[in-house]
Design a protein around this motif. Structure first.
Motif, mmCIF file in Angstrom:
data_model
loop_
_atom_site.group_PDB
_atom_site.id
_atom_site.type_symbol
_atom_site.label_atom_id
_atom_site.label_comp_id
_atom_site.label_asym_id
_atom_site.label_seq_id
_atom_site.Cartn_x
_atom_site.Cartn_y
_atom_site.Cartn_z
ATOM 1 N N SER A 108 6.473 9.729 0.468
ATOM 2 C CA SER A 108 6.390 8.372 0.997
ATOM 3 C C SER A 108 5.092 7.721 0.530
ATOM 4 O O SER A 108 4.041 8.365 0.495
ATOM 5 N N ILE A 109 5.175 6.433 0.205
ATOM 6 C CA ILE A 109 4.059 5.729 -0.424
ATOM 7 C C ILE A 109 3.633 4.534 0.419
ATOM 8 O O ILE A 109 4.459 3.683 0.779
ATOM 9 N N TRP A 110 2.362 4.475 0.736
ATOM 10 C CA TRP A 110 1.756 3.362 1.461
ATOM 11 C C TRP A 110 1.179 2.367 0.462
ATOM 12 O O TRP A 110 0.468 2.749 -0.471
ATOM 13 N N VAL A 111 1.490 1.084 0.625
ATOM 14 C CA VAL A 111 0.933 0.044 -0.239
ATOM 15 C C VAL A 111 -0.449 -0.333 0.286
ATOM 16 O O VAL A 111 -0.589 -0.736 1.447
ATOM 17 N N ALA A 112 -1.465 -0.179 -0.548
ATOM 18 C CA ALA A 112 -2.847 -0.435 -0.127
ATOM 19 C C ALA A 112 -2.996 -1.845 0.423
ATOM 20 O O ALA A 112 -2.478 -2.818 -0.149
ATOM 21 N N GLN A 113 -3.727 -1.951 1.532
ATOM 22 C CA GLN A 113 -3.939 -3.227 2.201
ATOM 23 C C GLN A 113 -5.404 -3.639 2.083
ATOM 24 O O GLN A 113 -6.278 -3.088 2.738
ATOM 25 N N GLY A 114 -5.677 -4.614 1.197
ATOM 26 C CA GLY A 114 -7.027 -5.136 1.062
ATOM 27 C C GLY A 114 -7.963 -4.295 0.222
ATOM 28 O O GLY A 114 -9.147 -4.599 0.121
ATOM 29 N N PHE A 115 -7.441 -3.228 -0.389
ATOM 30 C CA PHE A 115 -8.260 -2.376 -1.249
ATOM 31 C C PHE A 115 -7.618 -2.280 -2.629
ATOM 32 O O PHE A 115 -6.391 -2.284 -2.753
ATOM 33 N N HIS A 116 -8.476 -2.162 -3.649
ATOM 34 C CA HIS A 116 -7.987 -2.085 -5.020
ATOM 35 C C HIS A 116 -8.697 -0.952 -5.743
ATOM 36 O O HIS A 116 -9.856 -0.662 -5.474
ATOM 37 N N ARG A 117 -7.973 -0.335 -6.647
ATOM 38 C CA ARG A 117 -8.535 0.799 -7.368
ATOM 39 C C ARG A 117 -9.540 0.357 -8.422
ATOM 40 O O ARG A 117 -10.579 0.988 -8.603
ATOM 41 N N GLN A 135 -6.328 6.035 0.952
ATOM 42 C CA GLN A 135 -5.512 7.251 1.037
ATOM 43 C C GLN A 135 -5.465 7.756 2.482
ATOM 44 O O GLN A 135 -4.416 8.202 2.956
ATOM 45 N N GLN A 136 -6.576 7.650 3.182
ATOM 46 C CA GLN A 136 -6.578 8.042 4.594
ATOM 47 C C GLN A 136 -5.682 7.111 5.410
ATOM 48 O O GLN A 136 -4.984 7.549 6.327
ATOM 49 N N GLN A 137 -5.690 5.823 5.062
ATOM 50 C CA GLN A 137 -4.801 4.881 5.746
ATOM 51 C C GLN A 137 -3.335 5.251 5.500
ATOM 52 O O GLN A 137 -2.505 5.126 6.410
ATOM 53 N N ALA A 138 -3.052 5.697 4.276
ATOM 54 C CA ALA A 138 -1.684 6.139 3.983
ATOM 55 C C ALA A 138 -1.294 7.289 4.896
ATOM 56 O O ALA A 138 -0.212 7.293 5.498
ATOM 57 N N GLN A 139 -2.167 8.257 5.026
ATOM 58 C CA GLN A 139 -1.875 9.404 5.875
ATOM 59 C C GLN A 139 -1.766 8.999 7.339
ATOM 60 O O GLN A 139 -0.912 9.508 8.075
ATOM 61 N N ASP A 165 2.345 10.000 2.117
ATOM 62 C CA ASP A 165 1.694 11.038 1.313
ATOM 63 C C ASP A 165 0.664 10.486 0.343
ATOM 64 O O ASP A 165 -0.331 11.137 0.041
ATOM 65 N N GLN A 166 0.924 9.289 -0.200
ATOM 66 C CA GLN A 166 0.084 8.723 -1.242
ATOM 67 C C GLN A 166 -0.035 7.226 -1.050
ATOM 68 O O GLN A 166 0.725 6.600 -0.291
ATOM 69 N N VAL A 167 -0.992 6.627 -1.768
ATOM 70 C CA VAL A 167 -1.222 5.191 -1.683
ATOM 71 C C VAL A 167 -0.936 4.538 -3.035
ATOM 72 O O VAL A 167 -1.253 5.099 -4.084
ATOM 73 N N LEU A 168 -0.317 3.367 -3.004
ATOM 74 C CA LEU A 168 -0.028 2.580 -4.203
ATOM 75 C C LEU A 168 -0.980 1.391 -4.235
ATOM 76 O O LEU A 168 -1.058 0.623 -3.267
ATOM 77 N N PHE A 169 -1.681 1.218 -5.357
ATOM 78 C CA PHE A 169 -2.621 0.116 -5.495
ATOM 79 C C PHE A 169 -1.993 -1.054 -6.241
ATOM 80 O O PHE A 169 -1.247 -0.862 -7.202
ATOM 81 N N VAL A 186 6.069 1.720 1.895
ATOM 82 C CA VAL A 186 5.750 1.305 3.259
ATOM 83 C C VAL A 186 4.541 0.389 3.266
ATOM 84 O O VAL A 186 3.570 0.599 2.525
ATOM 85 N N SER A 187 4.585 -0.642 4.099
ATOM 86 C CA SER A 187 3.429 -1.502 4.391
ATOM 87 C C SER A 187 3.578 -1.980 5.827
ATOM 88 O O SER A 187 4.578 -1.695 6.485
ATOM 89 N N PRO A 188 2.616 -2.746 6.353
ATOM 90 C CA PRO A 188 2.787 -3.273 7.709
ATOM 91 C C PRO A 188 3.992 -4.210 7.834
ATOM 92 O O PRO A 188 4.485 -4.448 8.946
ATOM 93 N N ASP A 189 4.467 -4.733 6.689
ATOM 94 C CA ASP A 189 5.540 -5.724 6.707
ATOM 95 C C ASP A 189 6.918 -5.169 6.383
ATOM 96 O O ASP A 189 7.920 -5.845 6.621
#
Length: 368
Positions: free
Chosen positions: A188-197, A219-223, A228-232, A325-328
């Motif tokens: 499962s992938i969390w879309v980064a919110q307000g952060f960029h690589r 990445q901690q926000q994803a967890q 499992d991971q974060v998408l930037f 996944v994101s808040p929306d």
């Protein structure tokens, strides 16, 4: 004309570790190692100085580093690294996967961070010298391997903001199994919110520790959100997908085309990514390197025009992605299971790496 002598493994002098693991201790350590937590008995190492260039090449006992508190790496993050694997084949030989690409990428990363380049022959010599010493640490079971981590760091004691006049090059090795706990499974992938690589003109295309340090909070926000991971997304418009914390992304469409974000200087050019592109195109697949907006990707998942998502990198090879996944939103790719093309690609690539299938590209290089 370059008349510098070729560096070979013989140029790395060996000092054996008097406390090397016994056969029984090594077998226990290699039984089920967490990724990057168990290390072999030795390091390969060389030192660069502004006046003398590269020298003092050696293989020495694995040990802690001694650094001056003013070492440039500690204050200005003048550091780059690589990651590649050594594979044990059924005939007992040990092979590397496309190491020349790692050598070239490390040289490019070093140039961006104003570090001295390690030549391809020196890069290979250091790895061959370490494997010649610690080859017994290359696992023989399942899809395990010996993960190799070459890295450069500025070690001069100087608080001035300038390139270090002394640099250490090291290679350490770690026997590994699957990157993700539980083996290959859809993640499962969390879309980064307000952060960029990375941003344009930055260090996104270099493999340097600062890029990864900046990914740890998202990445901690994803967890924290069960992923499992974060998408930037891109830093300029916060609109286009770029990469995960350490992997490149591919989308398989229902019409048979495959999309992946184009390399623009903010995305790391992965060795596995390049290999996947080659395999797909040689199958006659229509592979498009393009900007992919998050909105388009989400809409494609929702209407079924995107049927598979996968990520790829040295550590995890090819990993299916099940949810975005994101808040929306929280969307599931197809039925959430691993896609057929994803798993077939993974099988084809790992079969080449482990010598179970022909290597028509000459990707595998024997080192022992």
């Amino acid at each position: 004309m370059d008349v510098s002598p070729t560096i070979t493994a013989a140029d790395y002098t060996l000092t054996r570790n008097p406390h090397a693991a016994s056969d029984a201790e090594r077998a226990a350590a290699m039984e089920s190692p967490a990724f990057g937590m168990v290390f072999t008995d030795h390091l390969a190492r060389a030192t660069w100085t502004l006046d003398g260039g590269w020298g003092d090449r050696r293989v020495e006992p694995f040990q802690n580093l001694s650094l001056h508190p003013a070492a440039t790496v500690l204050h200005y993050s003048q550091q780059v690294f690589e990651g590649l694997k050594a594979y044990r084949w059924e005939d007992g030989s040990i092979r590397l996967f496309r190491p020349e690409m790692n050598a070239a990428r490390m040289a490019a990363s070093a140039a961006r961070l104003q570090l001295p380049a390690v030549s391809e022959d020196d890069f290979m010599a250091s790895i061959e010298a370490l494997i010649a010493t610690d080859g017994a640490w290359v696992p023989t079971t399942g899809e395990s391997s010996l993960y190799l981590r070459p890295f450069l760091l500025g070690t001069e004691a100087c608080l001035g903001v300038r390139p270090s006049h002394q640099v250490e090059y090291l290679v350490m090795a770690s026997p590994v199994g699957s990157y993700f706990s539980g083996g290959v499974r859809p993640v499962s992938i969390w879309v980064a919110q307000g952060f960029h690589r990375a941003g344009e003109g930055g260090t996104g295309q270099a493999k340097t520790g600062g890029n990864y340090a900046g990914s740890l909070l998202p990445q901690q926000q994803a967890q924290d959100n069960g992923c499992d991971q974060v998408l930037f997304l891109d830093a300029k418009q916060d609109k286009y997908i770029e990469e995960l914390g350490g992997m490149n992304v591919f989308a398989v469409r229902r019409d048979g085309t495959i999309w992946t974000p184009r390399v623009t200087g903010t995305i790391l050019e992965g060795v596995t990514r390049a290999s996947v592109l080659q395999l797909l195109r040689d199958e006659g697949r229509d592979v498009v390197e393009r900007d992919i907006s998050l909105d388009d990707l989400r809409a494609g998942i929702e209407d079924g025009s995107v049927v598979e998502l996968f990520a790829c990198g040295t550590a995890a090879v090819i990993t299916p992605m099940a949810r975005l996944v994101s808040p929306d939103f929280d969307v599931v790719v197809a039925d959430g299971g691993p896609g057929a093309l994803t798993m077939r690609l993974r099988g084809r690539l790992t079969d080449i790496q482990y010598g179970r299938a022909e290597d028509p590209y000459g990707w595998m290089r024997r080192v022992a």
